[in-house]
Design an enzyme around this catalytic site. Structure first.
Site, PDB file in Angstrom:
ATOM      1  N   GLU A 109       0.828  -1.214   0.000  1.00  0.00           N
ATOM      2  CA  GLU A 109       0.000   0.000   0.000  1.00  0.00           C
ATOM      3  C   GLU A 109       0.855   1.253   0.000  1.00  0.00           C
ATOM      4  OE1 GLU A 109      -2.794   0.173   3.228  1.00  0.00           O
ATOM      5  OE2 GLU A 109      -3.313  -1.929   2.961  1.00  0.00           O
TER       6      GLU A 109
ATOM      7  N   LYS B 278       2.235   4.577   1.376  1.00  0.00           N
ATOM      8  CA  LYS B 278       2.430   5.057   2.746  1.00  0.00           C
ATOM      9  C   LYS B 278       2.242   6.571   2.749  1.00  0.00           C
ATOM     10  CE  LYS B 278       5.671   4.732   6.580  1.00  0.00           C
ATOM     11  NZ  LYS B 278       5.339   6.008   7.167  1.00  0.00           N
TER      12      LYS B 278
ATOM     13  N   ARG C  39      -1.979   8.334  17.505  1.00  0.00           N
ATOM     14  CA  ARG C  39      -1.189   7.154  17.853  1.00  0.00           C
ATOM     15  C   ARG C  39      -0.765   7.183  19.311  1.00  0.00           C
ATOM     16  NH1 ARG C  39       3.237   4.459  18.171  1.00  0.00           N
ATOM     17  NH2 ARG C  39       5.083   4.848  16.911  1.00  0.00           N
TER      18      ARG C  39
ATOM     19  N   GLU D 229      -4.979   7.200   7.901  1.00  0.00           N
ATOM     20  CA  GLU D 229      -3.940   8.218   7.969  1.00  0.00           C
ATOM     21  C   GLU D 229      -4.610   9.525   7.541  1.00  0.00           C
ATOM     22  OE1 GLU D 229      -0.998   7.323   9.131  1.00  0.00           O
ATOM     23  OE2 GLU D 229       0.389   8.908   8.537  1.00  0.00           O
TER      24      GLU D 229
ATOM     25  N   ARG E 276       5.057  -4.603  17.339  1.00  0.00           N
ATOM     26  CA  ARG E 276       5.743  -4.654  16.054  1.00  0.00           C
ATOM     27  C   ARG E 276       6.054  -6.118  15.786  1.00  0.00           C
ATOM     28  NH1 ARG E 276       7.480   0.550  14.893  1.00  0.00           N
ATOM     29  NH2 ARG E 276       7.633   1.750  16.799  1.00  0.00           N
TER      30      ARG E 276
HETATM   31  P1  ATP Z   1       5.904   3.767  13.905  1.00  0.00           P
HETATM   32  O1  ATP Z   1       4.475   4.166  13.808  1.00  0.00           O
HETATM   33  O2  ATP Z   1       6.208   2.520  13.134  1.00  0.00           O
HETATM   34  O3  ATP Z   1       6.453   3.759  15.279  1.00  0.00           O
HETATM   35  P2  ATP Z   1       6.482   6.294  12.852  1.00  0.00           P
HETATM   36  O4  ATP Z   1       5.417   6.897  13.688  1.00  0.00           O
HETATM   37  O5  ATP Z   1       7.764   7.024  12.722  1.00  0.00           O
HETATM   38  O6  ATP Z   1       6.797   4.825  13.256  1.00  0.00           O
HETATM   39  P3  ATP Z   1       6.568   5.413  10.246  1.00  0.00           P
HETATM   40  O7  ATP Z   1       7.824   4.750  10.623  1.00  0.00           O
HETATM   41  O8  ATP Z   1       6.698   6.490   9.252  1.00  0.00           O
HETATM   42  O9  ATP Z   1       5.835   6.028  11.467  1.00  0.00           O
HETATM   43  O10 ATP Z   1       5.558   4.281   9.662  1.00  0.00           O
HETATM   44  C1  ATP Z   1       4.400   3.745  10.201  1.00  0.00           C
HETATM   45  C2  ATP Z   1       3.219   4.693  10.044  1.00  0.00           C
HETATM   46  O11 ATP Z   1       2.858   4.911   8.687  1.00  0.00           O
HETATM   47  C3  ATP Z   1       1.930   4.168  10.610  1.00  0.00           C
HETATM   48  O12 ATP Z   1       1.909   4.258  12.013  1.00  0.00           O
HETATM   49  C4  ATP Z   1       0.878   5.034   9.946  1.00  0.00           C
HETATM   50  O13 ATP Z   1       0.692   6.225  10.692  1.00  0.00           O
HETATM   51  C5  ATP Z   1       1.526   5.437   8.637  1.00  0.00           C
HETATM   52  N1  ATP Z   1       0.841   4.946   7.424  1.00  0.00           N
HETATM   53  C6  ATP Z   1       0.717   5.662   6.280  1.00  0.00           C
HETATM   54  N2  ATP Z   1       0.090   4.973   5.332  1.00  0.00           N
HETATM   55  C7  ATP Z   1      -0.225   3.764   5.865  1.00  0.00           C
HETATM   56  C8  ATP Z   1      -0.877   2.596   5.359  1.00  0.00           C
HETATM   57  N3  ATP Z   1      -1.334   2.524   4.117  1.00  0.00           N
HETATM   58  N4  ATP Z   1      -1.002   1.542   6.195  1.00  0.00           N
HETATM   59  C9  ATP Z   1      -0.530   1.591   7.466  1.00  0.00           C
HETATM   60  N5  ATP Z   1       0.085   2.656   7.999  1.00  0.00           N
HETATM   61  C10 ATP Z   1       0.249   3.743   7.215  1.00  0.00           C
END
Ligand code: ATP
Length: 567
Positions: free
Chosen positions: A246, A248, A268, A298, A415
């Site tokens: 998907e 991001k 979150r 998101e 995770r």
């Molecule tokens: P994490 O949430 O893994 O601790 P982070 O807050 O720095 O790390 P990222 O590392 O950038 O976030 O990646 C995970 C995040 O990406 C998810 O928590 C969600 O908010 C976001 N995200 C964006 N698009 C999607 C998607 N299609 N499916 C799941 N998550 C998504």
């Protein structure tokens, strides 16, 4: 239960540093616990608030000093002297309580509930004169405390219990006390976020009961987290083939609950942002075809004129907003990209495989551009095609892709590798150190935090872009390690000004710095700040004239945001 028993446990835990022994003590204590689960377990976590309650007591050290003085009839100055002597207001309260001249004749034993309720009451006092009212209420609680109780009541009020007990220890203690697995405890806690309730269920219903804990609409849970892969192949190795891949989106994650017309939004970090996003609430009301639902999306900001996504920092302004909310919603509109569902019309979906959850999500979302859409994605097993999709996403200005295991359940709070993120690692930057700060405690004598700067080609000046303290070791373990001592010795000859702990150094030492992201920032003159910077190595081979420029930083910043054209 009497608070004294809990204070005794705290006191014991404070003296033990071994984790396993801490777990055993708590387990024994929990076995004997008969009531007041909720209150006891929160206090054991050093708080009176649940994780989703973004509250605090609103009394700081000064207030506590006044309360101790009032409660025990000791002059404020004397309390302050004791504070200087012991450096811990908990100990000061204990001593002051022992020293008090007038001992109450009939001391009614404090219960855990008394302490819990009074501390919560203090948090709820608002408005004119609230500070005085808070202090008086707190002082009254201290009057009824025994010395040891006073020590921990004060520490609880200051949110510094200092007994070295975190979630992991409590989880393991519950597991031992009631012969259940730590995994089941963690699962139930991720959903309920209330160890008191988890204890009750573990005690009454055992392992089975914990695994059957249910999500409730209107009550937030801990979302599933992603692990990071370095490339497409690694991502497939983790989630299996085929996988859902998907887009991001670079916004912020919302868990969205809906019951009839009522909608709740949590970030979150479990901040309730329902009030800040009336536009999102309306979208959910109008476009989610379900009476009762919990799903995830998101939220991404977009520019109405250019149709481009907005940088994350822009919408993050809306999260903390308390006034002009409607105006902000118009200026910085957000759209939703839904990507998972965990509850629908009374049915718990966490145990269903992702592909079934996704199908349900597709059914209930009535898509409309700029309001709510499903995250775009493909089901793929081929490395090359997956890589192509990843590149397409980057070209559209998206942050990267998420790989998802089609058959995996939803694992709250963890995770586990059911969801993997793939995004480009940014190139490192060569920057020069222009300032640093002396460390404290065992790091005193070393410079431990370094301000790094990039070159402004036009003026020849060095403009700050961040402060970095990671990547450097206390001890050299491998030849390539850089130690604080080494870096301190290198910088010392160049110090030209000192202000408190901060020193300014001539721009001589060049370091290679890795980081997560470049952000726009008013904090530095350069206008940019590095997020999570880390020193990779010292570039002895580079002169400060050859380092990366502000223009380069700007370029990477733009690139990070991609073309930013939607479709
Ligand atoms: P994490 O949430 O893994 O601790 P982070 O807050 O720095 O790390 P990222 O590392 O950038 O976030 O990646 C995970 C995040 O990406 C998810 O928590 C969600 O908010 C976001 N995200 C964006 N698009 C999607 C998607 N299609 N499916 C799941 N998550 C998504």
């Amino acid at each position: 239960m009497e608070f004294e028993k809990l204070a005794n446990l705290f006191s014991k835990l404070e003296t033990i540093s071994d984790k396993t022994r801490k777990v055993q003590y708590i387990a024994r204590f929990l076995k004997e616990l008969k009531d007041q689960y909720k209150e006891t377990l929160l206090l054991l976590q050093g708080t009176v608030f649940y994780p989703w309650e973004q509250k605090n007591l609103g009394i700081a050290e000064k207030g506590v000093i006044r309360a101790i003085s009032i409660a025990y009839g000791i002059e404020k100055q004397k309390v302050e002297e004791l504070f200087i002597k012991y450096g811990d207001l908990g100990i000061v309260a204990e001593k002051a309580c022992e020293m008090r001249k007038q001992k109450p004749l009939l001391l009614k034993p404090l219960t855990v509930k008394d302490v819990y309720q009074t501390l919560r009451k203090i948090a709820d006092i608002e408005g004119e004169g609230s500070q005085d009212k808070k202090i008086i209420t707190f002082a009254k609680l201290l009057v009824n405390a025994k010395p040891k109780e006073a020590k921990y009541i004060v520490r609880l009020a200051l949110e510094e219990l200092r007994i070295g007990v975190g979630e992991g220890i409590i989880r393991d203690a519950i597991a031992i006390a009631f012969s259940v697995t730590p995994e089941a405890v963690e699962y139930a806690y991720s959903i309920l976020l209330d160890f008191g309730e988890v204890v009750r269920i573990a005690k009454e219903q055992g392992e089975q009961g914990l695994w059957q804990v249910k999500l409730q609409v209107g009550r937030p849970f801990r979302v599933m987290l992603a692990i990071r892969a370095r490339n497409v192949q690694e991502a497939f190795d983790i989630v299996g083939r085929p996988a859902m891949i998907e887009a991001k989106y670079d916004g912020f994650r919302l868990q969205i609950h809906k019951k009839g017309d009522q909608v709740w939004l949590w970030t979150r970090r479990l901040e309730d942002v329902t009030r800040q996003f009336p536009d999102v609430v309306n979208i959910v009301r109008n476009r989610v075809k379900a009476n009762e639902i919990i799903f995830e999306a998101e939220a991404v900001g977009y520019d109405k004129k250019t149709n481009k996504f907005l940088p994350f920092q822009k919408i993050s302004q809306r999260v903390k907003r308390k006034y002009d909310i409607e105006k902000m919603a118009k200026e910085i509109p957000v759209e939703l990209h839904a990507f998972d569902i965990v509850y629908l019309e009374g049915e718990q979906l966490m145990k269903k495989p992702f592909k079934e959850r996704r199908a349900l999500l597709e059914k209930v979302i009535d898509e409309k551009e700029h309001e709510i859409q499903l995250s775009i994605g493909i089901i793929e097993k081929d490395d090359k095609k997956a890589y192509q999709f990843y590149q397409d996403c980057l070209n559209k200005g998206l942050e990267g892709v998420m790989f998802k295991n089609l058959n995996a359940p939803y694992q709250p709070g963890r995770r586990v590798g059911y969801m993997v993120k793939l995004k480009p690692t940014l190139e490192t930057l060569d920057l020069v150190i222009v300032a640093a700060e002396w460390g404290e405690g065992k790091r005193s004598g070393w410079l431990t935090s370094f301000t790094v700067a990039a070159l402004d080609k036009d003026t020849g000046n060095y403009l700050e872009v961040g402060e970095v303290g990671t990547g450097i070791k206390e001890k050299k373990e491998r030849a390539e390690d850089i130690t604080f001592e080494e870096l301190t010795e290198l910088l010392k000859p160049y110090i030209y000004k000192q202000e408190g702990k901060k020193v300014y150094v001539k721009p001589k030492i060049v370091v290679e710095v890795a980081y997560e992201e470049i952000q726009e920032s008013p904090r530095y003159k350069s206008g940019f700040a590095l997020r999570f910077p880390r020193i990779v190595r010292i570039r002895f081979d580079r002169s400060p004239k050859e380092i990366d420029t502000i223009d380069r930083i700007k370029q990477i910043y733009e690139m990070q945001r991609g073309g930013i054209h939607k479709q």
